[in-house]
Design a protein around this motif. Structure first.
Motif, PDB file in Angstrom:
ATOM      1  N   PRO A  37       0.836  -1.205   0.000  1.00 49.04           N
ATOM      2  CA  PRO A  37       0.000   0.000   0.000  1.00 49.04           C
ATOM      3  C   PRO A  37       0.867   1.250   0.000  1.00 49.04           C
ATOM      4  CG  PRO A  37       0.066  -0.970   2.189  1.00 49.04           C
ATOM      5  CD  PRO A  37       0.781  -1.924   1.287  1.00 49.04           C
ATOM      6  N   PRO A  38       0.282   2.401  -0.274  1.00 52.40           N
ATOM      7  CA  PRO A  38       1.081   3.631  -0.313  1.00 52.40           C
ATOM      8  C   PRO A  38       1.506   4.054   1.084  1.00 52.40           C
ATOM      9  CG  PRO A  38      -1.232   4.143  -0.588  1.00 52.40           C
ATOM     10  CD  PRO A  38      -1.127   2.652  -0.617  1.00 52.40           C
ATOM     11  N   PRO A  39       2.521   4.899   1.198  1.00 51.25           N
ATOM     12  CA  PRO A  39       2.898   5.437   2.505  1.00 51.25           C
ATOM     13  C   PRO A  39       1.736   6.203   3.134  1.00 51.25           C
ATOM     14  CG  PRO A  39       4.595   5.892   0.876  1.00 51.25           C
ATOM     15  CD  PRO A  39       3.421   5.355   0.118  1.00 51.25           C
ATOM     16  N   ASN A  72      -9.674  -6.272   5.311  1.00 49.74           N
ATOM     17  CA  ASN A  72      -9.126  -5.470   4.221  1.00 49.74           C
ATOM     18  C   ASN A  72      -7.921  -6.183   3.624  1.00 49.74           C
ATOM     19  OD1 ASN A  72     -11.029  -3.462   4.624  1.00 49.74           O
ATOM     20  ND2 ASN A  72      -9.671  -2.180   5.852  1.00 49.74           N
ATOM     21  N   TYR A  73      -7.751  -6.070   2.312  1.00 47.81           N
ATOM     22  CA  TYR A  73      -6.639  -6.778   1.679  1.00 47.81           C
ATOM     23  C   TYR A  73      -6.293  -6.163   0.338  1.00 47.81           C
ATOM     24  CZ  TYR A  73     -10.451  -9.115  -0.885  1.00 47.81           C
ATOM     25  OH  TYR A  73     -11.572  -9.377  -1.653  1.00 47.81           O
ATOM     26  N   LEU A  74      -5.092  -6.478  -0.095  1.00 49.95           N
ATOM     27  CA  LEU A  74      -4.619  -6.274  -1.459  1.00 49.95           C
ATOM     28  C   LEU A  74      -4.299  -7.649  -2.020  1.00 49.95           C
ATOM     29  CD1 LEU A  74      -2.193  -3.230  -1.134  1.00 49.95           C
ATOM     30  CD2 LEU A  74      -4.078  -3.361  -2.759  1.00 49.95           C
ATOM     31  N   LYS A  75      -4.892  -7.997  -3.159  1.00 46.20           N
ATOM     32  CA  LYS A  75      -4.622  -9.276  -3.813  1.00 46.20           C
ATOM     33  C   LYS A  75      -3.914  -9.020  -5.135  1.00 46.20           C
ATOM     34  CE  LYS A  75      -8.274 -12.301  -2.003  1.00 46.20           C
ATOM     35  NZ  LYS A  75      -9.434 -13.152  -2.368  1.00 46.20           N
ATOM     36  N   TYR A 184      -4.228   4.657  -6.379  1.00 46.42           N
ATOM     37  CA  TYR A 184      -3.243   5.476  -7.077  1.00 46.42           C
ATOM     38  C   TYR A 184      -1.837   5.278  -6.521  1.00 46.42           C
ATOM     39  CZ  TYR A 184      -6.833   8.170  -9.514  1.00 46.42           C
ATOM     40  OH  TYR A 184      -7.858   8.550 -10.326  1.00 46.42           O
ATOM     41  N   GLY A 185      -1.732   4.917  -5.253  1.00 44.61           N
ATOM     42  CA  GLY A 185      -0.429   4.921  -4.613  1.00 44.61           C
ATOM     43  C   GLY A 185       0.183   3.565  -4.330  1.00 44.61           C
ATOM     44  N   TYR A 186      -0.499   2.459  -4.641  1.00 46.36           N
ATOM     45  CA  TYR A 186       0.098   1.159  -4.340  1.00 46.36           C
ATOM     46  C   TYR A 186       1.276   0.882  -5.285  1.00 46.36           C
ATOM     47  CZ  TYR A 186      -1.975  -1.327  -8.363  1.00 46.36           C
ATOM     48  OH  TYR A 186      -2.304  -1.760  -9.627  1.00 46.36           O
TER      49      TYR A 186
END
Length: 325
Positions: A37-39, A72-75, A184-186
């Motif tokens: 994920p983004p900062p 919550n997740y990023l796949k 936008y930031g990942y």
């Protein structure tokens, strides 16, 4: 026959027994994540990786502050080439709208999600998302992106690699713009080995004006890219400040402003006001009370006292000096 049986028994006794774990999901540390994920975004809690014959899939669990069931997740799924010895194959197919609706309905249960029809694009290309808000006020976003270059091409020159990305994010202290900033930031950290599996395409060329005569380049007054702040800390500060104000109670009322005093003389009692004139009452000037009159005045020493003696009669009594002037 007996000799053959004896040889088999001796072979079995001489073989070392090994335990082999079945191929399946593997828990990794956060520094092994292929997508971040983004900062300032949600923190990474864990990474689960599944190795397939033609793909590497990861689910990066993110910090969740929501009453909506689920995590919550990023796949991310890197599809292309030989990735592992598992017999299962990842599907090599493009984005399907009906399948996506089933995905975010299952990922965000109980929240009515609305797909955005606005064309959006980040550093990796176009993406889309659906968002909604629960009855309890939680904002939710489900975003997706497929990174694949020259998908319509064929033959040796075609890039075969593909990256599928999904984001599930619900939070009760963020708005839609803050959630959207993660899309936008990942950052994708994983890469493919081999040029034919490149999913990003050829790098874009530089500005054609660079190095050319008669093509001045000026500094931009403002950056063209917009930034969407995503920070849990800002929302926490706002909430804590609001709670503190509520606990302390209402603040003391401010002093009433002093209205200007009218400088025109009041009309005589016998004169009747005109029909089209609006009479505005002017409050009387504040009277000087005995307390205000008795207040000590600040005495400013005369310039003559600068060089005078300390006990000079001119400077010893400021009241007499003022009366003398």
């Amino acid at each position: 026959m007996t000799t053959l049986l004896l040889v088999s028994m001796l072979t079995g006794c001489g073989t070392a027994g090994t335990v082999k774990a079945p191929v399946g999901p593997e828990l990794l540390s956060a520094d092994k994540a292929l997508i971040m994920p983004p900062p300032g975004g949600p923190s990474v809690l864990g990474v689960v990786q599944t190795q397939r014959t033609n793909a590497t899939e990861q689910t990066v669990s993110l910090a969740t502050n929501s009453s909506i069931p689920g995590q919550n997740y990023l796949k991310v799924s890197f599809i292309g080439g030989s990735q592992g010895s598992n017999t299962s194959m990842a599907p090599y197919r493009t984005v399907n709208e009906a399948a996506l609706r089933r995905e975010y309905a299952a990922a965000v249960p109980g929240v009515r999600m609305t797909r955005s029809n606005i064309y959006l694009q980040n550093a990796y290309g176009p993406f889309a998302y659906a968002s909604g808000r629960s009855a309890g006020g939680d904002a939710c976003l489900f975003g997706w992106q497929q990174i694949r270059s020259r998908s319509s091409g064929s033959g040796i020159g075609r890039d075969f690699g593909m990256v599928q990305m999904r984001l599930r994010l619900c939070d009760n202290r963020a708005n839609e713009s803050e959630l959207l900033s993660v899309m936008y930031g990942y950052t994708l950290i994983g890469t493919f080995h081999g040029e034919i599996w490149n999913p990003f395409g050829s790098p874009s060329s530089g500005d054609p004006r660079i190095g050319q005569t008669g093509q001045p380049i000026y500094p931009a007054a403002q950056p063209s890219a917009q930034t969407f702040p995503f920070s849990y800390s800002r929302s926490q500060v706002d909430r804590s400040t609001t709670s503190a104000i509520t606990r302390r109670g209402p603040a003391a009322p401010a002093a009433a402003p002093v209205l200007p005093v009218a400088t025109t003389a009041a009309p005589a009692a016998s004169s009747a006001p005109s029909d089209d004139a609006m009479v505005v009452p002017v409050p009387p000037p504040a009277s000087h009370t005995a307390e205000n009159a008795g207040r000590a005045r600040v005495a400013v020493p005369s310039p003559d006292c600068i060089d005078a003696a300390p006990m000079s009669p001119v400077c010893s009594n400021p009241g007499d000096r003022e009366a003398a002037h």
